[in-house]
Design a protein around this motif. Structure first.
Motif, PDB file in Angstrom:
ATOM      1  N   SER A 198     -89.796  14.984  -3.926  1.00 27.94           N
ATOM      2  CA  SER A 198     -90.076  15.326  -5.322  1.00 27.94           C
ATOM      3  C   SER A 198     -91.563  15.245  -5.645  1.00 27.94           C
ATOM      4  CB  SER A 198     -89.326  14.367  -6.247  1.00 27.94           C
ATOM      5  OG  SER A 198     -89.819  13.044  -6.071  1.00 27.94           O
TER       6      SER A 198
ATOM      7  N   SER B  53     -82.748  11.989  -7.918  1.00 30.05           N
ATOM      8  CA  SER B  53     -83.523  11.858  -9.144  1.00 30.05           C
ATOM      9  C   SER B  53     -82.998  10.714  -9.998  1.00 30.05           C
ATOM     10  CB  SER B  53     -83.437  13.154  -9.948  1.00 30.05           C
ATOM     11  OG  SER B  53     -83.897  12.943 -11.274  1.00 30.05           O
TER      12      SER B  53
ATOM     13  N   LEU C 241     -80.288  11.462 -12.491  1.00 29.43           N
ATOM     14  CA  LEU C 241     -78.891  11.571 -12.073  1.00 29.43           C
ATOM     15  C   LEU C 241     -78.206  10.218 -11.967  1.00 29.43           C
ATOM     16  CD1 LEU C 241     -79.003  14.324  -9.290  1.00 29.43           C
ATOM     17  CD2 LEU C 241     -78.284  14.552 -11.670  1.00 29.43           C
TER      18      LEU C 241
ATOM     19  N   GLN D  30     -70.749  14.837  -8.046  1.00 24.57           N
ATOM     20  CA  GLN D  30     -71.679  15.702  -7.327  1.00 24.57           C
ATOM     21  C   GLN D  30     -71.528  15.641  -5.808  1.00 24.57           C
ATOM     22  OE1 GLN D  30     -75.510  16.605  -8.481  1.00 24.57           O
ATOM     23  NE2 GLN D  30     -75.508  15.448 -10.394  1.00 24.57           N
TER      24      GLN D  30
ATOM     25  N   ARG E 202     -81.407  16.795  -7.486  1.00 25.91           N
ATOM     26  CA  ARG E 202     -82.260  16.805  -8.671  1.00 25.91           C
ATOM     27  C   ARG E 202     -81.480  17.230  -9.904  1.00 25.91           C
ATOM     28  NH1 ARG E 202     -84.142  22.152  -9.345  1.00 25.91           N
ATOM     29  NH2 ARG E 202     -85.807  21.443 -10.726  1.00 25.91           N
ATOM     30  N   ASP E 203     -82.054  16.921 -11.056  1.00 26.69           N
ATOM     31  CA  ASP E 203     -81.480  17.237 -12.346  1.00 26.69           C
ATOM     32  C   ASP E 203     -82.227  18.440 -12.926  1.00 26.69           C
ATOM     33  OD1 ASP E 203     -79.740  16.101 -14.669  1.00 26.69           O
ATOM     34  OD2 ASP E 203     -81.700  16.389 -15.604  1.00 26.69           O
ATOM     35  N   THR E 204     -81.637  19.080 -13.919  1.00 22.35           N
ATOM     36  CA  THR E 204     -82.318  20.226 -14.553  1.00 22.35           C
ATOM     37  C   THR E 204     -83.630  19.804 -15.215  1.00 22.35           C
ATOM     38  OG1 THR E 204     -80.970  19.837 -16.533  1.00 22.35           O
ATOM     39  CG2 THR E 204     -80.197  21.511 -14.985  1.00 22.35           C
ATOM     40  N   ARG E 205     -83.758  18.509 -15.549  1.00 18.02           N
ATOM     41  CA  ARG E 205     -85.001  18.038 -16.169  1.00 18.02           C
ATOM     42  C   ARG E 205     -86.105  17.798 -15.152  1.00 18.02           C
ATOM     43  NH1 ARG E 205     -82.196  13.189 -19.351  1.00 18.02           N
ATOM     44  NH2 ARG E 205     -80.836  13.409 -17.526  1.00 18.02           N
ATOM     45  N   ASP E 206     -85.739  17.810 -13.871  1.00 18.80           N
ATOM     46  CA  ASP E 206     -86.746  17.579 -12.836  1.00 18.80           C
ATOM     47  C   ASP E 206     -87.566  18.831 -12.582  1.00 18.80           C
ATOM     48  OD1 ASP E 206     -86.423  14.835 -11.766  1.00 18.80           O
ATOM     49  OD2 ASP E 206     -84.383  15.507 -11.340  1.00 18.80           O
TER      50      ASP E 206
ATOM     51  N   LEU F 219     -89.631  21.357 -10.261  1.00 19.10           N
ATOM     52  CA  LEU F 219     -89.502  21.698  -8.846  1.00 19.10           C
ATOM     53  C   LEU F 219     -90.542  20.934  -8.054  1.00 19.10           C
ATOM     54  CD1 LEU F 219     -89.040  25.546  -9.201  1.00 19.10           C
ATOM     55  CD2 LEU F 219     -87.333  23.964  -8.294  1.00 19.10           C
TER      56      LEU F 219
END
Length: 483
Positions: free
Chosen positions: A131, A447, A450, A460, A473-477, A479
């Motif tokens: 990350s 993440s 999560l 998951q 990863r989460d959508t808030r992470d 790329l």
């Protein structure tokens, strides 16, 4: 401008008049800087500090074996040996306190990453995760996740206040980094930076060393400086105004830190503790780590050098080391206890002394760097308030889940980026496997958005097979590479 004669008279009374020996050579600006340095010294305290420091030097090397007792069982709970329902009750209590806005975190982040070959605040260091998250980002995201978990459990969204102690050299770059990263999603008003104090460096005869003709030689006053800094810079007042009742304090360089750990908070709240320590079981009798123990009836951290090998090797009937509670700079404080420290006990803290090579100005005004120790630096340690607690407890946590220090470059082979990275990968792989997933390989990162400590991953990963490297990863992470 301060009158020279008045200043000289004040300094003469405490044996420090040599600080003005270059006065005639200084410009107006340099004189102002020297006066400011001298004013920042509490001259009434200087002799007291030095005298206490000399006592500390003379005590160094004295073995404490005959005065030492291990922590009693009733004061120490082990995460690995405690019943699951008890730990669940502590966690629920901790989440309740977070929901109520009663919990804050104090991050001791003063150091630069010099030993890592990194000339920025250590919290900005990227250990090489997929990350590319830094220590600051990881810890901020753990706070955000914990606020979410507390809200889910209790229906109230309480904020965890984040107090960050920097040094005078790291405060601006730390602040700039947080601003550039929009405080990682935290509310800016809930992140407060404050500066660690410093103490003058002394020659062996008690005279303060000049670093330049117009500057006093100073060094950070150690992590035990938090108590004075919190009082002087309004943090204790801020806690009172916000209704913060409990504080989790830790150093920045533990990549596995459970920030504001609700199990730890809940345990301490239910025990009505003034202060507490998380500890890990010593890996071996000769591991060079301080242990939390009782000396002369008072709790303190005993350094490895303060006990004999024979005492270090003592074992209980179950085969475990008698003195096994390894200190990892991970503490709980009630705010009422911190207020007492700030008003009463801070002045009584021990001083720890190190003989160091301290640059100095010679009689000709030339700045020299000695090749052997020429003076002393004084520090206070955060754990030296334990002895003032009416109620002290400790929690033993699994090292592989909660402690991996980042202190050295990879050349050292321990407590370095490679070990921090692999320890986090190993823990996160364990989380996936415990939730019913399979990973082929060892590189695994999850993440903080999560999961905080392995919870809620089954949806998951259960029944799924993954190939390393895995990054959940989460959508808030952002790329990887877009931080």
């Amino acid at each position: 401008m301060t009158d020279y004669q008045t200043l000289h008279s004040r300094l003469t009374q405490v044996g420090q008049e040599h600080l003005l020996k270059f006065w005639p050579e200084l410009s107006q600006k340099e004189r102002a800087e020297l006066v400011r340095d001298i004013d920042e010294l509490n001259l009434d305290e200087i002799k007291l500090y030095f005298d206490k420091a000399i006592v500390s030097i003379n005590e160094n090397g004295i073995k404490l074996d005959d005065r030492l007792q291990p922590l009693p069982e009733g004061k120490l709970i082990s995460i690995e040996r405690a019943p699951a329902e008890k730990l669940a009750a502590y966690r629920a209590e901790g989440l309740r306190q977070i929901s109520n806005g009663h919990v804050a975190v104090l991050l001791m982040a003063g150091g630069q990453g010099t030993r890592l070959g990194f000339d920025h605040p250590k919290g900005m260091y990227d250990v090489g995760l997929q990350s590319r998250k830094t220590l600051f980002r990881i810890q901020a995201e753990r706070i955000l996740k914990l606020e979410e978990l507390a809200q889910e459990a209790n229906g109230e969204h309480g904020h965890i206040i984040w107090y960050i102690m920097t040094s005078e050299h790291t405060v601006q770059p730390t602040y700039d980094y947080f601003v550039a990263n929009k405080f990682f999603g935290l509310k800016p008003e809930n992140v407060l930076l404050f500066e660690q104090g410093s103490l003058p460096c002394f020659e062996y005869d008690g005279r303060i060393i000049l670093d330049k003709k117009h500057r006093v030689a100073r060094a950070p006053d150690g992590n035990g400086g938090i108590y004075r800094a919190m009082k002087r810079q309004g943090i204790l007042d801020d806690m009172r105004k916000r209704g913060v009742l409990y504080l989790h304090a830790h150093s920045v360089d533990n990549i596995l830190i459970k920030v504001a750990d609700p199990v730890f908070i809940g345990y301490c709240v239910q025990e009505k503790a003034d202060c507490a320590a998380k500890v890990v079981e010593k890996a071996a009798p000769n591991e060079a780590v301080g242990v939390v123990a009782i000396v002369d009836g008072k709790y303190q951290v005993v350094e490895y050098s303060e006990i004999s090998a024979k005492t270090a090797e003592m074992r209980n009937s179950d085969g475990r080391l008698t003195f096994s509670a390894g200190n990892i700079c991970n503490h709980f404080f009630s705010s009422s206890f911190l207020q007492k420290i700030g008003t009463t006990y801070e002045q009584e803290l021990k001083l720890h002394v190190a003989k160091k090579k301290i640059p100095f100005v010679d009689n000709a005004g030339k700045r020299l760097t000695p090749d052997k120790p020429n003076g002393i630096k004084i520090e206070k340690f955060v754990f030296d308030v334990f002895e003032f607690a009416q109620k002290f407890v400790a929690m033993e946590v699994p090292r592989d889940e909660e402690f991996s220090a980042l202190k050295n470059s990879d050349v050292a082979g321990k407590d370095c980026p490679s070990t921090a990275r692999s320890d986090l990968h190993r823990l996160h792989k364990k989380y996936v496997e415990k939730a019913g997933g399979i990973i082929h390989g060892d590189v695994c990162e999850i993440s903080p958005f999560l999961t905080y400590a392995g919870e809620n991953l089954a949806s998951q990963v259960e029944g799924k097979s993954f190939t390393s490297p895995l990054y959940l990863r989460d959508t808030r992470d952002p790329l990887p590479g877009h931080l």
